[in-house]
Design a protein around this motif. Structure first.
Motif, PDB file in Angstrom:
ATOM      1  N   VAL A 338      58.028  65.895  41.182  1.00  0.00           N
ATOM      2  CA  VAL A 338      58.830  66.879  42.365  1.00  0.00           C
ATOM      3  C   VAL A 338      57.659  66.749  43.622  1.00  0.00           C
ATOM      4  CG1 VAL A 338      59.296  69.312  43.112  1.00  0.00           C
ATOM      5  CG2 VAL A 338      60.356  68.309  41.031  1.00  0.00           C
ATOM      6  N   ALA A 339      56.382  67.044  43.268  1.00  0.00           N
ATOM      7  CA  ALA A 339      55.344  66.780  44.032  1.00  0.00           C
ATOM      8  C   ALA A 339      55.296  65.577  44.660  1.00  0.00           C
ATOM      9  CB  ALA A 339      53.834  67.206  43.581  1.00  0.00           C
ATOM     10  N   ARG A 340      55.564  64.441  44.324  1.00  0.00           N
ATOM     11  CA  ARG A 340      55.663  63.027  44.790  1.00  0.00           C
ATOM     12  C   ARG A 340      56.720  63.065  45.916  1.00  0.00           C
ATOM     13  NH1 ARG A 340      57.651  57.693  41.690  1.00  0.00           N
ATOM     14  NH2 ARG A 340      57.361  56.165  43.193  1.00  0.00           N
ATOM     15  N   PHE A 341      58.004  63.670  45.673  1.00  0.00           N
ATOM     16  CA  PHE A 341      58.991  63.598  46.481  1.00  0.00           C
ATOM     17  C   PHE A 341      58.629  64.397  47.689  1.00  0.00           C
ATOM     18  CE2 PHE A 341      62.060  66.517  48.018  1.00  0.00           C
ATOM     19  CZ  PHE A 341      63.116  65.615  48.996  1.00  0.00           C
ATOM     20  N   TYR A 342      58.069  65.552  47.596  1.00  0.00           N
ATOM     21  CA  TYR A 342      57.315  66.380  48.624  1.00  0.00           C
ATOM     22  C   TYR A 342      56.600  65.619  49.317  1.00  0.00           C
ATOM     23  CZ  TYR A 342      55.540  70.334  51.243  1.00  0.00           C
ATOM     24  OH  TYR A 342      54.877  71.105  51.992  1.00  0.00           O
ATOM     25  N   LEU A 343      55.644  64.846  49.129  1.00  0.00           N
ATOM     26  CA  LEU A 343      54.746  64.039  49.801  1.00  0.00           C
ATOM     27  C   LEU A 343      55.215  62.821  50.487  1.00  0.00           C
ATOM     28  CD1 LEU A 343      51.654  64.609  47.375  1.00  0.00           C
ATOM     29  CD2 LEU A 343      52.066  65.629  49.493  1.00  0.00           C
ATOM     30  N   ILE A 502      45.533  70.799  34.536  1.00  0.00           N
ATOM     31  CA  ILE A 502      46.178  69.637  33.980  1.00  0.00           C
ATOM     32  C   ILE A 502      45.894  68.448  34.577  1.00  0.00           C
ATOM     33  CG2 ILE A 502      48.064  68.697  32.800  1.00  0.00           C
ATOM     34  CD1 ILE A 502      47.054  71.388  31.394  1.00  0.00           C
ATOM     35  N   THR A 503      46.120  68.400  36.082  1.00  0.00           N
ATOM     36  CA  THR A 503      46.164  67.232  36.844  1.00  0.00           C
ATOM     37  C   THR A 503      45.680  67.531  38.149  1.00  0.00           C
ATOM     38  OG1 THR A 503      48.147  66.324  35.704  1.00  0.00           O
ATOM     39  CG2 THR A 503      47.531  65.129  37.612  1.00  0.00           C
ATOM     40  N   ASP A 504      44.678  66.556  38.610  1.00  0.00           N
ATOM     41  CA  ASP A 504      44.400  66.903  40.142  1.00  0.00           C
ATOM     42  C   ASP A 504      44.389  65.500  40.774  1.00  0.00           C
ATOM     43  OD1 ASP A 504      42.408  65.309  39.103  1.00  0.00           O
ATOM     44  OD2 ASP A 504      40.778  66.856  39.358  1.00  0.00           O
ATOM     45  N   PHE A 505      44.656  65.704  41.883  1.00  0.00           N
ATOM     46  CA  PHE A 505      44.939  64.565  43.024  1.00  0.00           C
ATOM     47  C   PHE A 505      44.494  64.832  44.409  1.00  0.00           C
ATOM     48  CE2 PHE A 505      48.688  66.786  44.495  1.00  0.00           C
ATOM     49  CZ  PHE A 505      49.096  67.373  43.247  1.00  0.00           C
ATOM     50  N   ASP A 506      44.125  63.609  44.839  1.00  0.00           N
ATOM     51  CA  ASP A 506      43.492  63.643  46.281  1.00  0.00           C
ATOM     52  C   ASP A 506      43.946  62.239  47.121  1.00  0.00           C
ATOM     53  OD1 ASP A 506      41.676  61.702  45.026  1.00  0.00           O
ATOM     54  OD2 ASP A 506      40.179  62.979  45.060  1.00  0.00           O
ATOM     55  N   GLY A 507      43.572  62.022  48.090  1.00  0.00           N
ATOM     56  CA  GLY A 507      43.873  61.140  49.080  1.00  0.00           C
ATOM     57  C   GLY A 507      44.171  61.269  50.398  1.00  0.00           C
ATOM     58  N   HIS A 508      45.132  60.677  50.981  1.00  0.00           N
ATOM     59  CA  HIS A 508      45.761  60.907  52.436  1.00  0.00           C
ATOM     60  C   HIS A 508      47.156  60.824  52.472  1.00  0.00           C
ATOM     61  CE1 HIS A 508      41.561  59.096  53.074  1.00  0.00           C
ATOM     62  NE2 HIS A 508      41.571  59.876  54.289  1.00  0.00           N
ATOM     63  N   TRP A 509      47.689  61.869  53.064  1.00  0.00           N
ATOM     64  CA  TRP A 509      49.119  62.123  53.058  1.00  0.00           C
ATOM     65  C   TRP A 509      49.812  61.031  53.839  1.00  0.00           C
ATOM     66  CZ3 TRP A 509      51.125  62.745  57.818  1.00  0.00           C
ATOM     67  CH2 TRP A 509      50.283  63.415  58.724  1.00  0.00           C
ATOM     68  N   ASP A 510      49.167  60.198  54.801  1.00  0.00           N
ATOM     69  CA  ASP A 510      49.930  59.313  55.228  1.00  0.00           C
ATOM     70  C   ASP A 510      49.441  57.545  54.512  1.00  0.00           C
ATOM     71  OD1 ASP A 510      47.294  59.061  56.123  1.00  0.00           O
ATOM     72  OD2 ASP A 510      47.609  58.671  58.402  1.00  0.00           O
ATOM     73  N   GLY A 511      48.828  57.506  53.509  1.00  0.00           N
ATOM     74  CA  GLY A 511      48.309  56.428  53.080  1.00  0.00           C
ATOM     75  C   GLY A 511      48.360  56.707  51.375  1.00  0.00           C
ATOM     76  N   LEU A 512      47.415  56.460  50.696  1.00  0.00           N
ATOM     77  CA  LEU A 512      47.395  56.539  49.081  1.00  0.00           C
ATOM     78  C   LEU A 512      46.744  57.906  48.598  1.00  0.00           C
ATOM     79  CD1 LEU A 512      47.368  54.810  46.260  1.00  0.00           C
ATOM     80  CD2 LEU A 512      44.952  54.312  47.003  1.00  0.00           C
ATOM     81  N   ILE A 513      47.580  58.290  47.624  1.00  0.00           N
ATOM     82  CA  ILE A 513      47.355  59.637  46.956  1.00  0.00           C
ATOM     83  C   ILE A 513      47.288  59.155  45.334  1.00  0.00           C
ATOM     84  CG2 ILE A 513      48.105  62.070  46.427  1.00  0.00           C
ATOM     85  CD1 ILE A 513      49.680  61.861  49.089  1.00  0.00           C
ATOM     86  N   THR A 514      46.253  59.555  44.804  1.00  0.00           N
ATOM     87  CA  THR A 514      46.063  59.086  43.309  1.00  0.00           C
ATOM     88  C   THR A 514      45.925  60.500  42.647  1.00  0.00           C
ATOM     89  OG1 THR A 514      43.720  59.178  43.413  1.00  0.00           O
ATOM     90  CG2 THR A 514      45.131  57.172  43.769  1.00  0.00           C
ATOM     91  N   TYR A 515      46.273  60.577  41.444  1.00  0.00           N
ATOM     92  CA  TYR A 515      46.308  61.737  40.569  1.00  0.00           C
ATOM     93  C   TYR A 515      45.541  61.294  39.328  1.00  0.00           C
ATOM     94  CZ  TYR A 515      50.047  59.952  37.370  1.00  0.00           C
ATOM     95  OH  TYR A 515      50.829  59.180  36.535  1.00  0.00           O
ATOM     96  N   LEU A 526      50.274  58.219  42.541  1.00  0.00           N
ATOM     97  CA  LEU A 526      51.042  59.270  42.649  1.00  0.00           C
ATOM     98  C   LEU A 526      52.159  58.564  43.898  1.00  0.00           C
ATOM     99  CD1 LEU A 526      52.402  61.933  42.098  1.00  0.00           C
ATOM    100  CD2 LEU A 526      51.048  63.090  44.023  1.00  0.00           C
ATOM    101  N   TRP A 527      51.522  58.466  45.168  1.00  0.00           N
ATOM    102  CA  TRP A 527      52.401  57.894  46.429  1.00  0.00           C
ATOM    103  C   TRP A 527      51.374  56.987  47.281  1.00  0.00           C
ATOM    104  CZ3 TRP A 527      57.000  57.243  48.129  1.00  0.00           C
ATOM    105  CH2 TRP A 527      57.080  57.152  49.372  1.00  0.00           C
ATOM    106  N   GLU A 528      52.158  56.108  47.721  1.00  0.00           N
ATOM    107  CA  GLU A 528      51.336  55.251  48.719  1.00  0.00           C
ATOM    108  C   GLU A 528      52.310  54.826  49.799  1.00  0.00           C
ATOM    109  OE1 GLU A 528      48.460  51.395  48.991  1.00  0.00           O
ATOM    110  OE2 GLU A 528      49.789  51.625  47.120  1.00  0.00           O
ATOM    111  N   ALA A 529      52.080  55.038  51.072  1.00  0.00           N
ATOM    112  CA  ALA A 529      52.797  54.783  52.198  1.00  0.00           C
ATOM    113  C   ALA A 529      52.300  53.411  52.755  1.00  0.00           C
ATOM    114  CB  ALA A 529      52.553  55.980  53.322  1.00  0.00           C
ATOM    115  N   THR A 530      52.956  52.357  52.600  1.00  0.00           N
ATOM    116  CA  THR A 530      52.579  51.003  52.830  1.00  0.00           C
ATOM    117  C   THR A 530      53.860  50.570  53.842  1.00  0.00           C
ATOM    118  OG1 THR A 530      53.746  50.030  51.137  1.00  0.00           O
ATOM    119  CG2 THR A 530      51.412  50.613  51.053  1.00  0.00           C
ATOM    120  N   PRO A 531      53.690  49.439  54.604  1.00  0.00           N
ATOM    121  CA  PRO A 531      55.043  48.996  54.985  1.00  0.00           C
ATOM    122  C   PRO A 531      55.980  48.438  54.193  1.00  0.00           C
ATOM    123  CG  PRO A 531      52.930  47.728  56.260  1.00  0.00           C
ATOM    124  CD  PRO A 531      52.364  48.814  54.773  1.00  0.00           C
TER     125      PRO A 531
END
Length: 756
Positions: A338-343, A502-515, A526-531
């Motif tokens: 759900v957090a992945r969809f939100y981001l 339980i889990t922590d994550f960090d990164g850039h919301w317009d780029g790569l986010i890891t957990y 978790l999520w990565e915005a690429t072409p």
């Protein structure tokens, strides 16, 4: 052939197709009744042991038919009082189950933990026989006496699961019912009800075995009278089916090709052109620090050529991620998805520092996205208030297992060299198959460098994702770039179970986010915005511009958007002023505004979609979800309303009468019977309110424990905390008392019937 002949040919072809559809529907229904009630349609029948909800084994008599597994207390299957239940095999999966006990175990289960039992018995029984141990609703574990017998049952069930549409007639005879009239002769009891042709078929040697040839016509006559409805009711049902209007769908077409700005922080920085600085200084003379900008007329050069209602749809181009979350069994991974969809909704940015149009009161917008599995996500939005500016949206895809609703209040503040836009309100994400609701807010947008420096747009603020059914909570922190050093678009967060991370994550919301998994330290994306992410976006569809209503966003703002795209700021300002002046004139007229597709819930202070359907998808009954004229509905094989029980509907009942008297029209509208879903919505609201209150009490209890454990806390702090908890209990009691009283009053005094 002229147009009139073509129209007649089309109508006759449609009638013939309807007739064929009715005949095929009756034939399939007849086959099902045949398989259910005919004692000769049996694939396998024997004794098995079934495990109850309390893990107790009980012996039952099982009868396997095509697509059905009937459970009886004894082998006297002709007695209605011995029927326990019927399992619908077409919604079940079959697996072998290891067991410490002797024999062979297998399990029938629903993959989504839904009910596998039919609501009626073979002869219309509404309740099964009372048993000592209750059987589970979403699965059934059975045990055969030997491995050979269990394998035989597995093969038979596999055949019934794969070929549930075939009716297999066995050639063996069951014993005659013992409760028949004793005066009947033996020949009468053995005489077949259906005329049968017996042919002598030679086998090996001179032995012969009778072979039964049963014609389909005679088989249908055999079941005449099994339908419990009268001939008048059947004729009424056929007439209603014949006169049922064709379900209309909106004419969706693919939207224009999207244009994406560059990923990275450089796309969020821009300077004001020399030709527009005069407009900017004129604007700055009208405002002062701390002022709300919602009442200020903004110049058109900072506007993005689309409405805020359309802007909110950017968050749902990856709605298939919500479908993955609804299918996840682990509640922790479900929260993570759900957090992945939100981001996934933040990386698309406008070109330059732009803001969308402030929607006009009564403005609407709709679109949809098609999923790879054939389902469709529908999005509808309406501007329900102008001062304060409030937008309401509803997103639904019942087949994918989710819907989203939100009421967003936009507020903006000016601080001299910067301004902030806050989107207040909660987004409610419902996973229909799980019965869970995830509540989340939105970060604020901050623009700095208005007077000094380059204008820069950032996202900031803390957001919490809470689930009303589990103890998992997700915390997201969108960080602004510090004055010295650092980078833009940084975010981090945690998923906690109670107080434990339980889990922590960090990164850039317009780029790569890891957990990272806190226990073992493992990391993943978790999520990565690429072409390539742009290529995975779902295809949006919209209504053609020429078929849109006058109050739909793209048609309403068409002239303004064309002027902005042509870089004609004066024409854009004039067209924008025309729309805003008309809105002010309507506000001064004194006529209250009536929303179109949303209604105001005064208890929760939110706007709710009036056609919302929060039921899980029914694989057996639901066919397709469609939208027409902002009404999202589901085409079902069988309607839930029992029209035969109510009798024929009087002409004109439930329809709005045309009247010039607005008072009479409002009175008739209020006296109509409410929608069937209102009671469900009210119960859902009370349940959500209780869940939120229970969560608040739990947190207060934890806080009191912390205060009590602190040796340095004073007695006065403890007394104040206890007093606050007591006040909360009193408030909870009063609010629940009013709601329960209102519900009891509504049940005791049903609404009046429609006026003639």
């Amino acid at each position: 052939m002229n147009e009139e002949d073509e129209e007649k040919l089309r109508k006759s072809s449609f009638k013939s197709k309807r007739r064929e559809y009715k005949d095929e529907k009756k034939r399939v229904a007849g086959e099902l009744v045949t398989a259910l009630r005919d004692p000769t349609v049996v694939v396998m029948a024997d004794w098995l042991k079934a495990r109850g909800s309390l893990k107790r084994w009980t012996r039952y008599y099982f009868v396997l038919k095509p697509g059905l597994l009937l459970v009886y207390k004894t082998d006297k299957t002709h007695k209605q009082s011995h029927w326990v239940g019927t399992i619908l095999l077409n919604c079940c999966e079959l697996i072998e189950r290891p067991s410490k006990k002797d024999g062979f175990c297998f399990k029938l289960f629903h993959p989504l933990d839904q009910n596998i039992w039919a609501t009626r018995g073979p002869f219309g029984e509404s309740h099964g026989a009372v048993t000592l141990h209750v059987l589970p609703t979403t699965y059934l574990i059975c045990r055969a006496p030997s491995n050979q017998a269990g394998r035989c049952w597995m093969d038979a069930l596999e055949l019934a699961l794969r070929c549930s549409g075939l009716l297999m007639r066995t050639m063996h005879k069951l014993e005659a019912p013992k409760d028949l009239d004793q005066s009947a002769s033996a020949n009468e009891m053995l005489e077949p009800i259906v005329p049968i042709d017996i042919e002598e078929v030679s086998m090996d040697g001179d032995d012969t075995t009778p072979h039964l040839n049963i014609s389909e016509t005679e088989a249908e006559r055999h079941f005449t009278g099994l339908d419990d409805r009268s001939q008048d009711e059947i004729a009424l049902s056929d007439a209603e089916e014949e006169n049922e209007p064709e379900q209309k769908e909106s004419p969706w077409v693919k939207s224009e090709v999207e244009t994406f700005n560059h990923l990275g922080a450089e796309s969020q920085t821009g300077d004001v052109g020399e030709e527009n600085k005069g407009f900017l200084w004129t604007l700055l003379k009208q405002v002062r620090p701390g002022m709300d900008l919602s009442k200020v007329v903004l110049p058109t050069f900072i506007l993005e050529p689309r409405s805020f209602l359309e802007k909110l749809s950017d968050y749902y181009f990856h709605a298939d991620l919500l479908q993955e979350a609804s299918l996840e069994d682990d509640p922790h991974l479900r929260m993570l998805k759900v957090a992945r969809f939100y981001l996934s909704g933040f990386y698309k940015k406008p070109k330059g520092i732009k803001k969308p149009y402030n929607p006009i009161l009564g403005e609407t917008y709709r679109c949809c996205w098609e999923h790879p599995d054939g389902s469709t996500t529908f999005y509808v939005a309406e501007q329900v208030s102008h001062h304060p500016p409030i937008s309401s949206i509803f997103v639904s895809n019942r087949k994918a297992g989710f819907d989203v609703s939100a009421t967003i209040l936009s507020k903006s503040k000016y601080y001299g060299n910067s301004a902030s836009v806050m989107m207040l309100g909660k987004i409610r994400i419902r996973l229909l198959n799980r019965g869970e609701t995830y509540t989340v807010g939105l970060p604020f947008a901050n623009v700095k460098g208005i007077m000094i420096g380059s204008m820069t747009l950032e996202m900031g603020g803390q957001v919490t994702i809470e689930c009303d059914r589990t103890a998992y909570t997700c915390f997201l922190d969108f960080k602004l770039k510090p004055f010295l050093g650092g980078s833009m678009n940084v975010m981090n967060g945690q998923i906690k179970l109670g107080k434990e991370t339980i889990t922590d994550f960090d990164g850039h919301w317009d780029g790569l986010i890891t957990y990272r998994n806190v226990k073992d330290g493992s990391k993943a994306t978790l999520w990565e915005a690429t072409p390539e992410t742009f290529q995975r976006r779902l295809q949006m569809k919209e209504i053609p511009l020429e078929q849109q209503g006058d109050w739909e966003s793209k048609r309403l703002w068409l002239k303004v958007s064309e002027a902005i795209q042509n870089d004609d700021q004066y024409a854009a300002t004039e067209e924008k002023t025309v729309l805003e002046d008309d809105q002010r004139r309507r506000a001064k007229s004194g006529v209250p505004h009536e929303t179109k597709i949303f209604r105001h819930n005064t208890q929760r202070d939110i706007y709710e979609y009036i056609h919302a359907d929060h039921r899980p998808w029914d694989l057996h009954n639901d066919v397709k979800q469609i939208e027409h004229d902002y009404v999202i509905k589901t085409i079902c094989r069988v309607k839930s309303s029992n029209k035969l029980a109510k009798g024929p509907r009087p002409a004109g009942e439930g329809e709005e009468e045309e009247s010039s008297d607005s008072t009479t029209h409002a009175t008739l509208t209020n006296r109509r019977k409410p929608r069937g879903g209102e009671e469900h919505v009210t119960s859902t609201e009370m349940k959500e309110s209780l869940d939120r209150t229970a969560l608040l009490l739990e947190r207060l209890g934890e806080r009191l424990d912390e205060v009590a454990a602190d040796a340095s806390s004073s007695r006065r702090s403890l007394l104040w905390a206890a007093f606050a908890l007591a006040l909360l209990h009193i408030f909870l009691f009063l609010s629940l008392r009013d709601r329960i009283a209102a519900a009891v009053a509504a049940a005791a005094h049903p609404p009046l019937p429609p006026a003639p």
